[in-house]
Design an enzyme around this catalytic site. Structure first.
Site, PDB file in Angstrom:
ATOM      1  CD  GLU A  34      -2.589   1.440   2.563  1.00  0.00           C
ATOM      2  OE1 GLU A  34      -2.225   0.823   3.570  1.00  0.00           O
ATOM      3  OE2 GLU A  34      -3.537   2.248   2.557  1.00  0.00           O
ATOM      4  NE  ARG A 259       4.745  -7.903   9.891  1.00  0.00           N
ATOM      5  CZ  ARG A 259       3.695  -7.186   9.490  1.00  0.00           C
ATOM      6  NH1 ARG A 259       2.497  -7.468   9.965  1.00  0.00           N
ATOM      7  NH2 ARG A 259       3.831  -6.194   8.660  1.00  0.00           N
ATOM      8  CE  LYS A 269       3.890   0.124   4.595  1.00  0.00           C
ATOM      9  NZ  LYS A 269       2.933   0.312   3.487  1.00  0.00           N
TER      10      LYS A 269
END
Length: 562
Positions: A34, A259, A269
RNA sequence: UGGGGUGUAGCCAAGUGGUAAGGCAGCGGCCUUUGGAGCCGCCAUUCCCAGGUUCGAAUCCUGGCACCCCAGCCA
């Protein structure tokens, strides 16, 4: 370099799919960020996985922007992501896609589901939806709008799209099962009303698809075979499958992996954004940031990051990788490829009292002992030199092999010198050393073979290039930066000494012409990179990428009590 | 106390019924004109625990335990 043979559970699945011709023998992956921030090392793992798998199987991998939320997304991020992905994965050859380009198709499919009675317009607001969703242990309640007629739903959806309703007043929901033990299946939202311009679509839309609705469609449109994502989406896979099956369209396979987490590092983020916005770092590409841009500016090579990602493996186990593993991968790369140079970071003047005044010599030096093809160069030598402050101790501790009063040390590529006198100023601080050199011991001559305890680096004072050098250390002091005291957050674990700027460094002449981005090993000090933003030929600025392994530091540490 | 996952060394990770790979870290030694690099050696009698099946189990079965994820109109 041949791709090392790797096997992980994802490649196993793909191998077996190839065996059964599940996707007609195709392998087509995608990396779907994104554009709401810069890419970090965790994304690098995903990039290396997805592009690596495609490469291994002669398949394709798309960079696809999952730009379904105009409130957080920006063109700057799109640009940075393209740059970072190409740096790591190579030329994308135009394989850059945008979910927003599919908005019309997605909308048409939504209409299809409404027609089939599989989706409905719901008038509940956010708060009401939350309250009727139920809890982990209790089922939800069906929306009073769940059984509207198909015609009414069609009309309402059309009017939502045309902007008749304010933000948040209505949603389109899939009609699945309010009692499902998987909360994601309790009539999930497909569209929300957001009157906000999109960075690519402008004002074309005021309803935007949610991740769950959009993602499988994006994969389907692009004929992705294996849709690889992180573990937190495992709970969403039944929904991913439900939408694709309800529509009866091409159905990729979603596979989840763990992850990346790194010790002493934050990889969320939200937190990285906070570090940038609150100016705890200079920007997304601050060399202390775990962003791809940060590592690149710091001096990490793309190859070292790829090797790191390959070596840590892929599994479904939550894990925290030791940063030392990353540091090892850059050292390994640079040891083999970086030219060596002499640079004194904290200078201490040395005068060779028996060396002829005004004399200069040119001493040959090897550029990379690991790589003969790197050739050699010549370094000027003279009566006055700089050595590292750390390479002299007036009272040497045990096992200290470097210079101290009365002892000998070899100057790399030069002569053996002996410290005769320590000069101090009024405050008692050491200002310079008077040493003598042994003219018989010039590097390469027979007497040069005499054993001395150590070899130190140096730079000729007359020829030295002045430079700024930035020493970086880990950004956080705690292995788990989120482990903060009561009432404090990760910021309280910031390392106040993560950046030390040295402004009076002395470099050998060759380094004066370094181009931004050039990497060197400063012998005995570490690997350094001419800063891509601030370094200019003639006025170099170097970033420390990583130190060399420092055995002496370890010995000294052990000698200390506690 | 719902559902979905995961447990192999300090950190990762192979292993898919035949007797625990490899990397990082660490520790010893050799070598060295970088206390770098390199080289050699050490580092899990045991795989979360307990039972069971089997000639044989990290692998199969049963029952536990621990940790992670899910109650955004974020992704």
């Amino acid at each position: 370099m041949p791709t090392p043979e790797r096997n992980d559970f994802i490649r196993d699945i793909i191998a077996s799919d190839l065996q059964t011709s599940k996707f007609e023998g195709r392998v087509h992956t995608r990396f779907p960020p994104e554009p709401n921030g810069y890419l970090h090392i965790g994304h690098a793992k995903s990039i290396q996985l997805n592009f690596g798998i495609a490469r291994d199987h002669n398949g394709l991998c798309n960079l696809r922007f999952d730009d379904t939320n105009p409130e957080k997304e920006e063109q700057e991020y799109v640009d940075s992501i393209v740059r970072d992905v190409e740096w790591l994965a190579g030329d994308l050859k135009g394989r850059i896609y945008f979910a927003s380009d599919y908005f019309r198709q997605m909308y048409d499919w939504a209409v299809t589901l409404v027609r089939e009675g599989k989706a409905y317009v719901c008038d509940l607001n956010a708060d009401e939806i939350r309250r009727t969703r139920g809890t982990l242990t209790e089922p939800g309640k069906e929306s009073p709008y769940r059984n509207r007629s198909i015609d009414e739903n069609l009309d309402l959806l059309d009017r939502m799209r045309r902007g008749e309703f304010p933000d948040g007043s209505k949603t389109l929901r899939a009609k699945i099962d309010m009692a499902s033990p998987n909360i994601n299946l309790r009539d999930p939202i497909m569209y929300r009303i957001v009157h906000e311009a999109h960075h690519r679509q402008g004002d074309a839309w005021c309803i935007y698809p949610t991740y769950d609705w959009a993602h499988g469609l994006e994969d389907s449109i692009e004929r992705i075979t294996h849709s690889i994502c992180t573990l937190e989406f495992e709970n969403h896979r039944p929904l991913y499958d439900w939408f694709l099956d309800a529509l009866g369209i091409y159905h990729p396979q979603q596979i989840e992996f763990a992850r990346l987490n790194l010790s002493y590092t934050v990889l969320s983020k939200r937190k990285l954004l906070q570090l940038v916005q609150e100016r705890h770092v200079s920007g997304w590409d601050d060399p202390r940031m775990p962003t791809v841009a940060g590592y690149r500016r710091r001096g990490y090579t793309a190859e070292s990051i790829r090797v790191f990602c390959d070596r840590i493996g892929v599994s479904k186990k939550d894990s925290i990788i030791d940063v030392a593993t990353l540091e090892w991968s850059i050292r390994e790369d640079l040891n083999a490829h970086a030219r060596r140079a002499m640079a004194v970071l904290r200078p201490l003047k040395v005068v060779l009292t028996n060396y002829p005044e005004g004399q200069t010599e040119e001493l040959p030096a090897v550029n990379n002992p690991e790589d003969e093809s790197a050739g050699s160069r010549v370094i000027p030598f003279g009566r006055e030199l700089y050595i590292e402050q750390d390479d002299f101790r007036e009272v040497p501790p045990p096992k200290y092999y470097r210079l101290s009063p009365g002892t000998e040390v070899r100057l790399r590529y030069g002569y053996i010198i002996k410290c005769e006198k320590v000069i101090k100023d009024a405050s008692g601080a050491i200002t310079e050393l008077h040493c003598t050199y042994d003219p018989e011991t010039r590097s390469g001559s027979p007497a040069a073979n005499r054993k001395v305890k150590s070899t130190i680096h140096w730079v000729s004072a007359k020829h030295a290039v002045n430079a700024e050098v930035r020493l970086y250390d880990r950004l956080f002091m705690k292995e788990d930066p989120n482990d903060a005291e009561e009432g404090k957050d990760f910021l309280s674990n910031l390392n106040p000494n993560s950046l030390e700027v040295l402004r009076y460094c002395k470099l050998e002449p060759m380094l004066g012409s370094a181009a931004p981005g050039d990497r060197f090993q400063f012998e005995r000090m570490g690997y350094f990179c001419a800063d891509s933003a601030d370094s200019k030929p003639g006025a170099p600025v170097f970033n420390r990428i990583v130190t060399l392994k420092d055995t002496w530091a370890k010995i000294e540490q052990k000698g200390k009590p506690g």
